[in-house]
Design an enzyme around this catalytic site. Structure first.
Site, PDB file in Angstrom:
ATOM      1  N   LYS A 112     -50.360 -49.434 -24.671  1.00 25.70           N
ATOM      2  CA  LYS A 112     -48.898 -49.509 -24.527  1.00 25.70           C
ATOM      3  C   LYS A 112     -48.243 -49.372 -25.908  1.00 25.70           C
ATOM      4  CE  LYS A 112     -45.716 -53.137 -24.647  1.00 25.70           C
ATOM      5  NZ  LYS A 112     -44.405 -53.500 -24.343  1.00 25.70           N
TER       6      LYS A 112
ATOM      7  N   LYS B 289     -49.497 -63.725 -26.557  1.00 22.30           N
ATOM      8  CA  LYS B 289     -49.095 -64.033 -27.931  1.00 22.30           C
ATOM      9  C   LYS B 289     -49.935 -65.160 -28.522  1.00 22.30           C
ATOM     10  CE  LYS B 289     -44.505 -62.103 -27.533  1.00 22.30           C
ATOM     11  NZ  LYS B 289     -43.165 -62.358 -26.997  1.00 22.30           N
TER      12      LYS B 289
ATOM     13  N   LYS C 220     -44.218 -52.383 -30.953  1.00 25.34           N
ATOM     14  CA  LYS C 220     -44.044 -52.726 -32.371  1.00 25.34           C
ATOM     15  C   LYS C 220     -45.239 -53.518 -32.868  1.00 25.34           C
ATOM     16  CE  LYS C 220     -39.859 -54.845 -31.488  1.00 25.34           C
ATOM     17  NZ  LYS C 220     -39.059 -54.234 -30.461  1.00 25.34           N
TER      18      LYS C 220
HETATM   19  P1  ADP Z   1     -42.255 -54.209 -28.190  1.00 24.55           P
HETATM   20  O1  ADP Z   1     -43.409 -54.311 -27.236  1.00 24.55           O
HETATM   21  O2  ADP Z   1     -42.336 -52.988 -29.016  1.00 24.55           O
HETATM   22  O3  ADP Z   1     -42.062 -55.466 -29.000  1.00 24.55           O
HETATM   23  P2  ADP Z   1     -39.972 -55.136 -26.734  1.00 24.55           P
HETATM   24  O4  ADP Z   1     -40.795 -56.200 -26.095  1.00 24.55           O
HETATM   25  O5  ADP Z   1     -38.962 -55.549 -27.758  1.00 24.55           O
HETATM   26  O6  ADP Z   1     -40.948 -54.028 -27.316  1.00 24.55           O
HETATM   27  O7  ADP Z   1     -39.263 -54.315 -25.584  1.00 24.55           O
HETATM   28  C1  ADP Z   1     -37.881 -54.046 -25.411  1.00 24.55           C
HETATM   29  C2  ADP Z   1     -37.704 -53.304 -24.094  1.00 24.55           C
HETATM   30  O8  ADP Z   1     -38.411 -52.053 -24.125  1.00 24.55           O
HETATM   31  C3  ADP Z   1     -38.275 -54.047 -22.875  1.00 24.55           C
HETATM   32  O9  ADP Z   1     -37.463 -53.788 -21.733  1.00 24.55           O
HETATM   33  C4  ADP Z   1     -39.628 -53.455 -22.704  1.00 24.55           C
HETATM   34  O10 ADP Z   1     -40.106 -53.573 -21.387  1.00 24.55           O
HETATM   35  C5  ADP Z   1     -39.370 -52.001 -23.076  1.00 24.55           C
HETATM   36  N1  ADP Z   1     -40.609 -51.418 -23.611  1.00 24.55           N
HETATM   37  C6  ADP Z   1     -41.242 -51.765 -24.747  1.00 24.55           C
HETATM   38  N2  ADP Z   1     -42.363 -51.029 -24.938  1.00 24.55           N
HETATM   39  C7  ADP Z   1     -42.430 -50.201 -23.879  1.00 24.55           C
HETATM   40  C8  ADP Z   1     -43.344 -49.177 -23.478  1.00 24.55           C
HETATM   41  N3  ADP Z   1     -44.392 -48.869 -24.225  1.00 24.55           N
HETATM   42  N4  ADP Z   1     -43.113 -48.533 -22.325  1.00 24.55           N
HETATM   43  C9  ADP Z   1     -42.035 -48.833 -21.554  1.00 24.55           C
HETATM   44  N5  ADP Z   1     -41.132 -49.765 -21.882  1.00 24.55           N
HETATM   45  C10 ADP Z   1     -41.308 -50.445 -23.018  1.00 24.55           C
END
Ligand code: ADP
Ligand code: TRP
Length: 321
Positions: free
Chosen positions: A189, A110, A192
């Site tokens: 990956k 970040k 968001k």
């Molecule tokens: P983002 O990366 O979209 O901000 P978050 O960090 O809010 O997502 O993730 C919320 C949950 O979803 C976490 O447990 C995270 O590991 C899972 N997660 C997010 N993106 C993925 C992905 N591409 N594949 C598998 N799990 C994911």
């Protein structure tokens, strides 16, 4: 067995969130107690618009309930409704080495992207450790990107137990093979923050457009594709289509003769059908605002009962009582 996980209300939930964290969490409802929450304190590290936070929190609540979180069985609440977590964050923070936090991938990623490094962003894993330890959690279903945070939680719990006597349950992460990292439209990956998502409850036309717009290579449909398993649309199809259907598309792509357009069309259709019942349920729930408020209020009360005991145990252990 107590399972706990949280999702930040920092945007619209996508199928990476669903397959990586929500689906395993929803399935865990059959094997024991479940504690699931909306991590609104965490969202403050990336989102500063109050209206947006309120809107997202509500939307994440609807998403979970529509996808099968059963509030009769599971405790479901908003993190900030149990402020005891902040006290525990402080207590744990006093035992958390700077070096441990400095090694956090998510913090490094970040700040490398230019997000200003404030205390909240740096302390993020300590708040997450408090979330997990506050409820004596044993299993934490998350995507692979969160594995390090759960490992830090284990380190912090062990350190506390050594310093002050056995107080916390040392949790384990639960990471599903095959969905550990769901790829996004661009093959990175799905996240968001990368703008490469397929939302769980995306609007039909725009989602179709997004899927049809997945960029592929320039090989002709007739050409065999020995690397078919690496194709993003194939990988996503394995998540949303029945196993034999996805295997058949993969085999046809490998053999040659299947065009990318047809593959993407199939992906859209299966995605759309996969979430059809949940979509209907979500529309029904969205029409009943009181119900969602009531579920979260009831969940906060139940979560708080557990939290109060655990915080008391921690206070006792470290001589605050
Ligand atoms: P983002 O990366 O979209 O901000 P978050 O960090 O809010 O997502 O993730 C919320 C949950 O979803 C976490 O447990 C995270 O590991 C899972 N997660 C997010 N993106 C993925 C992905 N591409 N594949 C598998 N799990 C994911
Ligand atoms: N950090 C997690 C994420 O971004 C969200 C989260 C906060 C969480 N507290 C948690 C996940 C506790 C599991 C357990 O995805």
């Amino acid at each position: 067995m107590r399972t706990l996980t949280g999702i930040q209300p920092s945007g619209t939930l996508h199928i990476g969130n669903y397959f990586g964290a929500m689906l395993p969490a929803i399935q865990a409802q059959n094997r024991g107690e479940c504690f699931y929450f909306i991590a609104d304190y965490h969202s403050m590290t990336s989102l500063t618009d109050p209206a947006e936070r309120r809107k997202n929190s509500r939307s994440v609540a609807l998403d979970w309930l529509a996808c099968g979180l059963d509030p009769k069985h599971s405790v479901f609440w908003k993190q900030s409704d149990v402020p005891e977590v902040c006290e525990l964050t402080w207590i744990l923070g006093t035992l958390t080495p700077m070096g441990l936090l400095e090694r956090a991938h998510s913090y490094k990623d970040k700040t490398a992207k230019g997000i200003p490094a404030n205390f909240g962003l740096f302390a993020y894993p300590v708040l997450m450790a408090a979330d997990i330890l506050l409820y004596d959690s044993e299993r934490v279903p998350v995507g692979k990107d969160q594995k390090q945070h759960v490992e830090m939680t284990r380190d912090i719990a062990i350190k506390f137990n050594q310093a002050y006597g056995e107080t916390f349950v040392v949790p384990e992460s639960e990471i599903r093979e095959g969905v550990a990292t769901v790829p996004g439209l661009d093959g990175q990956k799905m996240s968001k923050s990368y703008g490469n998502t397929i939302d769980i409850f995306g609007e039909e036309k725009s989602t179709r457009k997004k899927i049809m717009g997945i960029v592929m290579d320039s090989r002709t449909p007739a050409e065999p594709k020995p690397d078919a398993e690496k194709n993003v649309a194939v990988q996503l199809l394995h998540l949303v289509a029945p196993a034999e259907v996805a295997a058949d598309y993969e085999a046809r792509l490998r053999a040659g003769g299947l065009g990318y357009g047809d593959l993407k069309k199939a992906l859209f259709e299966h995605y759309w059908n996969y979430f059809a019942l949940y979509r209907a349920k979500r529309t029904e729930l969205a029409a009943n605002a009181d119900y969602v408020d009531q579920v979260l209020a009831d969940g906060a009360r139940r979560a708080r009962d557990v939290a109060a005991d655990v915080v008391q145990r921690a206070r006792q252990a470290c001589g605050l009582t």
